[in-house]
Design a protein around this motif. Structure first.
Motif, mmCIF file in Angstrom:
data_model
loop_
_atom_site.group_PDB
_atom_site.id
_atom_site.type_symbol
_atom_site.label_atom_id
_atom_site.label_comp_id
_atom_site.label_asym_id
_atom_site.label_seq_id
_atom_site.Cartn_x
_atom_site.Cartn_y
_atom_site.Cartn_z
ATOM 1 N N LEU A 1 0.746 -1.008 -0.068
ATOM 2 C CA LEU A 1 0.078 -0.155 -0.273
ATOM 3 C C LEU A 1 1.107 1.205 -0.375
ATOM 4 N N GLU A 2 0.447 2.145 -1.512
ATOM 5 C CA GLU A 2 1.405 3.320 -1.249
ATOM 6 C C GLU A 2 0.354 4.620 -0.949
ATOM 7 N N SER A 3 1.084 5.294 -0.098
ATOM 8 C CA SER A 3 0.667 6.633 0.066
ATOM 9 C C SER A 3 -0.858 5.962 0.785
ATOM 10 N N VAL B 1 1.897 -5.052 3.676
ATOM 11 C CA VAL B 1 2.939 -4.263 3.612
ATOM 12 C C VAL B 1 2.960 -2.533 3.538
ATOM 13 N N LEU B 2 3.984 -1.962 4.045
ATOM 14 C CA LEU B 2 3.109 -0.139 3.672
ATOM 15 C C LEU B 2 4.335 0.229 3.260
ATOM 16 N N HIS B 3 4.177 1.194 1.998
ATOM 17 C CA HIS B 3 5.315 1.872 1.731
ATOM 18 C C HIS B 3 5.909 3.272 2.432
ATOM 19 N N ALA B 4 6.505 3.270 3.111
ATOM 20 C CA ALA B 4 6.931 3.875 4.647
ATOM 21 C C ALA B 4 7.785 4.690 4.528
ATOM 22 N N ASP B 5 7.334 5.764 5.748
ATOM 23 C CA ASP B 5 9.015 6.473 5.565
ATOM 24 C C ASP B 5 8.763 6.780 7.460
ATOM 25 N N GLY C 1 3.813 12.387 1.367
ATOM 26 C CA GLY C 1 3.956 11.912 0.251
ATOM 27 C C GLY C 1 3.863 10.586 0.451
ATOM 28 N N ALA C 2 4.886 9.282 -1.008
ATOM 29 C CA ALA C 2 4.309 8.688 -1.558
ATOM 30 C C ALA C 2 4.938 7.352 -0.466
ATOM 31 N N ASN C 3 6.182 7.775 0.445
ATOM 32 C CA ASN C 3 5.981 6.874 1.647
ATOM 33 C C ASN C 3 6.004 7.321 2.681
ATOM 34 N N ALA C 4 5.180 7.095 2.760
ATOM 35 C CA ALA C 4 3.799 7.796 4.180
ATOM 36 C C ALA C 4 4.330 7.800 5.430
ATOM 37 N N GLY C 5 4.559 9.083 6.292
ATOM 38 C CA GLY C 5 5.232 9.390 7.479
ATOM 39 C C GLY C 5 3.801 8.286 8.364
ATOM 40 N N VAL C 6 5.192 7.156 9.308
ATOM 41 C CA VAL C 6 4.488 6.548 10.202
ATOM 42 C C VAL C 6 5.666 6.035 11.486
ATOM 43 N N ASP C 7 4.748 6.156 12.133
ATOM 44 C CA ASP C 7 5.154 5.598 13.722
ATOM 45 C C ASP C 7 5.625 3.993 13.494
ATOM 46 N N VAL D 1 8.325 -1.099 2.945
ATOM 47 C CA VAL D 1 8.474 -1.161 2.272
ATOM 48 C C VAL D 1 10.110 0.487 2.367
ATOM 49 N N VAL D 2 10.860 0.605 2.359
ATOM 50 C CA VAL D 2 11.599 1.815 2.985
ATOM 51 C C VAL D 2 12.233 2.544 2.517
ATOM 52 N N PRO D 3 12.105 2.928 1.331
ATOM 53 C CA PRO D 3 13.337 4.319 0.382
ATOM 54 C C PRO D 3 14.605 3.966 0.850
ATOM 55 N N CYS D 4 15.297 3.410 0.252
ATOM 56 C CA CYS D 4 17.194 3.016 0.121
ATOM 57 C C CYS D 4 17.438 4.182 -0.789
ATOM 58 N N ALA D 5 16.879 4.262 -1.516
ATOM 59 C CA ALA D 5 17.347 5.614 -3.063
ATOM 60 C C ALA D 5 19.037 6.114 -2.911
ATOM 61 N N ALA D 6 18.559 7.074 -1.122
ATOM 62 C CA ALA D 6 19.488 7.961 -1.016
ATOM 63 C C ALA D 6 20.434 7.301 0.287
ATOM 64 N N GLY D 7 20.430 5.412 0.253
ATOM 65 C CA GLY D 7 21.340 5.271 0.834
ATOM 66 C C GLY D 7 20.142 3.918 2.211
ATOM 67 N N PRO D 8 20.792 3.118 2.454
ATOM 68 C CA PRO D 8 19.780 2.056 3.613
ATOM 69 C C PRO D 8 18.987 2.837 4.863
ATOM 70 N N GLY D 9 19.869 4.360 5.109
ATOM 71 C CA GLY D 9 19.990 4.795 6.734
ATOM 72 C C GLY D 9 17.787 4.201 7.153
ATOM 73 N N LEU D 10 17.120 4.375 6.568
ATOM 74 C CA LEU D 10 15.898 4.773 7.085
ATOM 75 C C LEU D 10 15.561 3.533 7.901
ATOM 76 N N LEU D 11 16.280 2.163 7.306
ATOM 77 C CA LEU D 11 15.931 1.194 7.735
ATOM 78 C C LEU D 11 16.178 0.579 8.833
ATOM 79 N N THR D 12 16.522 2.190 9.808
ATOM 80 C CA THR D 12 17.523 2.079 11.380
ATOM 81 C C THR D 12 15.912 1.977 12.211
ATOM 82 N N PRO D 13 15.357 2.694 11.288
ATOM 83 C CA PRO D 13 14.115 3.289 13.289
ATOM 84 C C PRO D 13 13.305 1.564 12.882
ATOM 85 N N PHE D 14 12.897 1.165 11.945
ATOM 86 C CA PHE D 14 12.090 0.507 11.761
ATOM 87 C C PHE D 14 12.438 -1.350 12.386
#
Length: 388
Positions: free
Chosen positions: A162-164, A280-284, A291-297, A309-322
């Motif tokens: 699920l995106e957005s 699963v959700l596309h998530a920030d 945005g498309a990768n919706a902000g979530v807790d 599903v976590v955006p990693c185009a700029a690097g995989p750092g956003l994986l860590t909080p999850f």
């Protein structure tokens, strides 16, 4: 490690070699669009066309009778995805041995905003964002929840992405976009994404705020941004511009709206889906992001859905909080752009995946099997073969 490639139905339908070619990449799954926003897409290998123009957001399958009598309903696709375009492509991909999961875009619909402008996010200046349905409005929420359930649970699908599913704001890939003249930063993006429709006005009032006074305060806070003086930083920059008390109150309202919608939509999909269906959700992981990768807790969403599903185009750092808030068995998919013309790094995919695994990734997503060049896809195939 399981990998999946994003695909549109028009990448497959009419091309008898497409399904086998995608399976030949070495992926085990495809994430196939079943409800998608307007776009203009390149199809570099299709025997009948090179450019597909999807002029509006649409369901890419025949919708059912649940929509009868509703004011808001999914639009039918035009000649870019006629009939049951999703179903036709899904059958071909499954026939090539691939697991098929639906790809559902929700709160991103420019045609809805044009035909029903009252559904759109309205900023502090009174400007409407027709691409961004306000997720606080009851009719819009009901539409999004019903669309999530119908578009996600298509025949033969093993799961959905699920995106957005959250707030959409100012940032948008719009035709001939001319909004980058001033660097807004995180703070400017947040303030320009706050909604002041009647539903959000009621929500601010619940937080003890006067909506009109808040709009004035937001416009005042943006003045240094327009002068090119946007402060650096994330949430701290928002607090610096708007003030801590106002910033906290607006975020409390918006976070509660997004969380409740995400819970409601996942519950609706779960109720409609067979046992074992994966959601699963596309998530920030930053809840105030839009945005498309919706902000979530992260803790909340991993207690509700089967993963992210976590955006990693700029690097995989956003994986860590999850990963830090992970639930055993949760999907933590690292999403890499592999289209070099869109900033992807297919030549570095192996190293990027290795780093993502170190940070907790359990799966990989590859954007996008239909848009990438032959050279990009060759690099992907070589990397996945090396990884086994």
């Amino acid at each position: 490690m399981k990998s999946s490639a994003f695909v549109y139905p028009w990448d497959v339908n009419g091309d008898p070699e497409a399904a086998g070619r995608i399976a030949g990449l070495g992926v085990q799954q495809v994430t196939l669009a079943s409800a998608y926003h307007s776009t203009r897409a390149l199809t570099p290998r299709h025997p009948r066309h090179r450019i597909v123009t999807a002029s509006h957001a649409a369901a890419l399958y025949p919708v059912d009778e649940r929509w009868e009598g509703r004011r808001l309903w999914p639009y039918t696709a035009g000649d870019w995805a006629p009939g049951d375009a999703y179903g036709e492509a899904a059958d071909a991909l499954a026939g090539a041995g691939l697991d098929v999961h639906t790809w559902v875009v929700l709160a991103h619909n420019s045609r809805m905003g044009e035909e029903f402008p009252e559904t759109s996010v309205v900023n502090a200046y009174g400007d409407r964002y027709p691409w961004a349905p306000c997720i606080a409005q009851p009719d819009t929420r009901a539409y999004l929840v019903e669309l999530a359930a119908e578009a996600a649970v298509r025949p033969g699908a093993d799961g959905t992405e699920l995106e957005s599913l959250g707030w959409y704001g100012l940032a948008h890939l719009h035709a001939h976009d001319k909004t980058a003249g001033v660097a807004l930063g995180d703070a400017g993006q947040y303030l320009m994404s706050l909604c002041f429709c009647p539903s959000c006005g009621d929500g601010y009032a619940q937080q003890g705020l006067d909506p009109q006074e808040l709009a004035v305060a937001v416009r005042r806070a943006l003045e240094p941004v327009w002068r090119g003086e946007a402060p650096a930083g994330g949430w701290e920059a928002v607090e610096k511009l708007l003030g801590g008390e106002l910033a906290t109150a607006t975020r409390a309202w918006r976070d509660s709206v997004a969380r409740s919608l995400q819970t409601e939509a996942v519950t609706a999909v779960r109720s409609a889906a067979p046992e074992g269906f994966r959601i699963v959700l596309h998530a920030d992981p930053v809840s105030y992001h839009c945005g498309a990768n919706a902000g979530v807790d992260p803790g909340h969403i991993l207690s509700v859905a089967d993963g992210v599903v976590v955006p990693c185009a700029a690097g995989p750092g956003l994986l860590t909080p999850f990963a830090d808030r992970g639930v055993e068995g949760s999907v933590l998919a690292a999403n890499f752009t592999v289209v070099s013309g869109m900033g992807g790094r297919p030549a570095e995919l192996g190293a990027d995946i290795a780093r993502a695994v170190e940070l907790g990734a359990t799966e990989v997503r590859l954007y996008h099997a239909g848009l990438a060049s032959d050279e990009d896809l060759s690099l992907v195939t070589q990397t996945l073969a090396r990884l086994g």
